[in-house]
Design a protein around this motif. Structure first.
Motif, short mmCIF file in Angstrom:
data_model
loop_
_atom_site.label_atom_id
_atom_site.label_comp_id
_atom_site.label_asym_id
_atom_site.label_seq_id
_atom_site.Cartn_x
_atom_site.Cartn_y
_atom_site.Cartn_z
N LEU A 250 29.19 22.17 72.31
CA LEU A 250 30.56 21.78 71.98
C LEU A 250 30.58 20.62 70.99
O LEU A 250 31.63 20.01 70.76
CB LEU A 250 31.32 21.40 73.25
N THR A 251 29.43 20.32 70.42
CA THR A 251 29.34 19.29 69.39
C THR A 251 28.83 19.93 68.10
O THR A 251 28.61 21.15 68.06
CB THR A 251 28.37 18.16 69.82
N ASP A 252 28.62 19.10 67.10
CA ASP A 252 28.08 19.65 65.84
C ASP A 252 26.55 19.69 65.85
O ASP A 252 25.92 19.97 64.83
CB ASP A 252 28.58 18.83 64.65
N GLN A 253 25.96 19.43 67.03
CA GLN A 253 24.50 19.45 67.16
C GLN A 253 24.04 20.75 67.80
O GLN A 253 24.65 21.24 68.75
CB GLN A 253 24.03 18.27 68.03
N ALA A 254 22.97 21.31 67.27
CA ALA A 254 22.37 22.49 67.90
C ALA A 254 21.77 22.10 69.24
O ALA A 254 21.40 20.95 69.47
CB ALA A 254 21.30 23.07 66.99
N ILE A 255 21.70 23.06 70.13
CA ILE A 255 21.14 22.79 71.46
C ILE A 255 19.62 22.68 71.37
O ILE A 255 18.96 23.59 70.88
CB ILE A 255 21.53 23.89 72.46
N THR A 256 19.11 21.56 71.82
CA THR A 256 17.67 21.39 71.98
C THR A 256 17.36 21.46 73.48
O THR A 256 18.27 21.35 74.31
CB THR A 256 17.21 20.05 71.40
N PRO A 257 16.10 21.69 73.85
CA PRO A 257 15.79 21.87 75.28
C PRO A 257 16.33 20.74 76.15
O PRO A 257 16.22 19.56 75.83
CB PRO A 257 14.26 21.92 75.28
N LEU A 258 16.92 21.15 77.26
CA LEU A 258 17.43 20.19 78.24
C LEU A 258 16.28 19.73 79.13
O LEU A 258 15.46 20.55 79.57
CB LEU A 258 18.55 20.84 79.07
N LYS A 259 16.24 18.45 79.40
CA LYS A 259 15.06 17.85 80.04
C LYS A 259 15.26 17.67 81.54
O LYS A 259 16.26 17.13 81.98
CB LYS A 259 14.77 16.50 79.40
N GLY A 260 14.26 18.11 82.27
CA GLY A 260 14.26 17.87 83.70
C GLY A 260 14.85 19.02 84.49
O GLY A 260 15.54 19.88 83.93
N PRO A 261 14.63 19.04 85.78
CA PRO A 261 15.28 20.05 86.63
C PRO A 261 16.79 19.83 86.65
O PRO A 261 17.28 18.73 86.39
CB PRO A 261 14.66 19.80 88.00
N SER A 262 17.52 20.90 86.92
CA SER A 262 18.98 20.81 86.94
C SER A 262 19.51 20.83 88.36
O SER A 262 18.88 21.36 89.28
CB SER A 262 19.60 21.98 86.15
N ARG A 263 20.69 20.24 88.52
CA ARG A 263 21.34 20.19 89.82
C ARG A 263 22.81 20.54 89.64
O ARG A 263 23.50 19.93 88.84
CB ARG A 263 21.20 18.78 90.42
N CYS A 264 23.27 21.54 90.39
CA CYS A 264 24.67 21.96 90.31
C CYS A 264 25.48 21.28 91.41
O CYS A 264 24.94 20.58 92.27
CB CYS A 264 24.77 23.49 90.42
N VAL A 265 26.79 21.50 91.41
CA VAL A 265 27.63 20.98 92.48
C VAL A 265 27.32 21.74 93.77
O VAL A 265 26.78 22.85 93.75
CB VAL A 265 29.13 21.08 92.13
N GLU A 266 27.68 21.16 94.89
CA GLU A 266 27.32 21.72 96.19
C GLU A 266 27.86 23.13 96.37
O GLU A 266 27.20 23.98 96.99
CB GLU A 266 27.82 20.81 97.31
N ALA A 267 29.05 23.41 95.87
CA ALA A 267 29.65 24.73 96.06
C ALA A 267 28.79 25.85 95.48
O ALA A 267 28.77 26.97 96.00
CB ALA A 267 31.05 24.77 95.44
N LEU A 268 28.07 25.56 94.39
CA LEU A 268 27.22 26.56 93.73
C LEU A 268 25.76 26.47 94.16
O LEU A 268 24.93 27.24 93.67
CB LEU A 268 27.30 26.39 92.21
N ASN A 269 25.48 25.56 95.06
CA ASN A 269 24.09 25.25 95.41
C ASN A 269 23.51 26.23 96.42
O ASN A 269 23.14 25.86 97.54
CB ASN A 269 24.00 23.82 95.93
N HIS A 270 23.45 27.51 96.00
CA HIS A 270 22.87 28.55 96.85
C HIS A 270 22.34 29.66 95.93
O HIS A 270 23.02 30.05 94.97
CB HIS A 270 23.94 29.12 97.79
N PRO A 271 21.16 30.17 96.21
CA PRO A 271 20.57 31.17 95.31
C PRO A 271 21.39 32.45 95.17
O PRO A 271 21.21 33.19 94.19
CB PRO A 271 19.20 31.46 95.94
N VAL A 272 22.29 32.73 96.10
CA VAL A 272 23.09 33.95 96.02
C VAL A 272 23.94 33.98 94.75
O VAL A 272 24.28 35.06 94.25
CB VAL A 272 23.98 34.10 97.28
N TYR A 273 24.29 32.82 94.22
CA TYR A 273 25.14 32.76 93.01
C TYR A 273 24.31 32.85 91.72
O TYR A 273 24.88 32.90 90.64
CB TYR A 273 25.95 31.47 93.00
N TRP A 274 23.00 32.84 91.85
CA TRP A 274 22.15 32.78 90.68
C TRP A 274 21.22 33.98 90.57
O TRP A 274 20.62 34.27 89.60
CB TRP A 274 21.32 31.49 90.69
#
Length: 274
Positions: A250-274
């Motif tokens: 959403l910026t004028d910068q291209a996406i470069t690799p995101l660093k580190g493990p990711s953490r979602c909000v608790e509501a999505l924090n279950h493998p069934v959604y992924w």
């Protein structure tokens, strides 16, 4: 909305009578499709049925509906653009309001998602997504989510959720889009894409850097998403369908690799959604 719909009556009537008509089309930030179509005073009095508006009225209505661009061009019977325009008018999609106000409407929003996913994926999936929406509304902090809903005559006919996705070693602000639903009897009218375009514009203004989603690449490509690997943007859980992992800057910068493990909000924090 009612005023604009009334003013559009001559457009449809002229077309039905096989006459040419000039239209003024205005566009605002909510859509890249036809969003305003208002009859301009006719150059040929013979086609004027007395229900058109003058320039001052036209300017007032365009301004009141926050149109930021205006195009004038003639439409004729047989014009390939005319049938979508007529459908657009008849379906009442003019000036569809988008809202972020969920208070007191939680049950309606949950039912929209439950019903839409039940119709497309079955009762089990409908119940699962209904629970997800309930949890996103009930337990996710306001600063960690965005909700946008589409209203039509008091009914909620579309909704989208964005929630925070945190990368532990990355300073960029990332949100994930999920879930998205449009009422079954309103699908195929561009409501989902308009909601997405509007929501992404709001997130951009709010300083969000990247939005991820997990879904149909063909559909989400229409609003700017592109495939991304789990290596460049680790998901919170191993993805069952990695081809559906998508991202958009959403910026004028291209996406470069995101660093580190990711953490979602608790509501999505279950493998069934992924």
């Amino acid at each position: 909305m009612a005023e604009i719909a009334r003013l559009l009556d001559p457009v449809v009537n002229h077309i039905k009578r096989g006459l040419n008509i000039n239209l003024v089309i205005g566009a605002n930030e909510n859509t890249d499709a036809l969003f305003r179509a208002i009859p301009e005073r006719q150059s040929n009095p013979g086609t004027d049925d007395g229900r058109v508006i003058d320039a001052s009225d036209l300017a007032r209505i365009l301004d009141a509906n926050r149109c930021d661009s205006v195009e004038r061009r003639p439409f004729r019977v047989g014009d390939p653009d005319i049938e979508p325009l007529i459908d657009f008018v008849r379906e009442g999609n003019i000036s569809m309001p988008f809202s972020t106000d969920t208070q007191g409407r939680e049950d309606m929003i949950i039912e929209l998602f439950r019903a839409a996913f039940t119709a497309s994926e079955g009762a089990e999936e409908g119940a699962l997504i209904g629970d997800l929406v309930h949890n996103l509304l009930a337990s996710t902090a306001q600063q960690d989510r965005f909700v946008f809903i589409a209203d039509k005559e008091g009914a909620i006919i579309g909704g989208i959720f964005f929630s925070r996705l945190t990368y532990e070693q990355d300073q960029r602000t990332v949100f994930v889009l999920a879930p998205v639903a449009v009422a079954t009897d309103q699908q195929g009218k561009g409501i989902g894409q308009r909601l997405l375009t509007h929501g992404l514009a709001v997130l951009r203004s709010a300083g969000v850097d990247i939005v991820m989603t997990y879904g149909d690449p063909g559909y989400y490509a229409k609003v700017g998403f592109k495939p991304i690997s789990e290596t460049d943007a680790p998901a919170p859980f191993k993805l069952k369908q990695p081809e559906g992992w998508l991202a958009q800057s959403l910026t004028d910068q291209a996406i470069t690799p995101l660093k580190g493990p990711s953490r979602c909000v608790e509501a999505l924090n279950h493998p069934v959604y992924w």
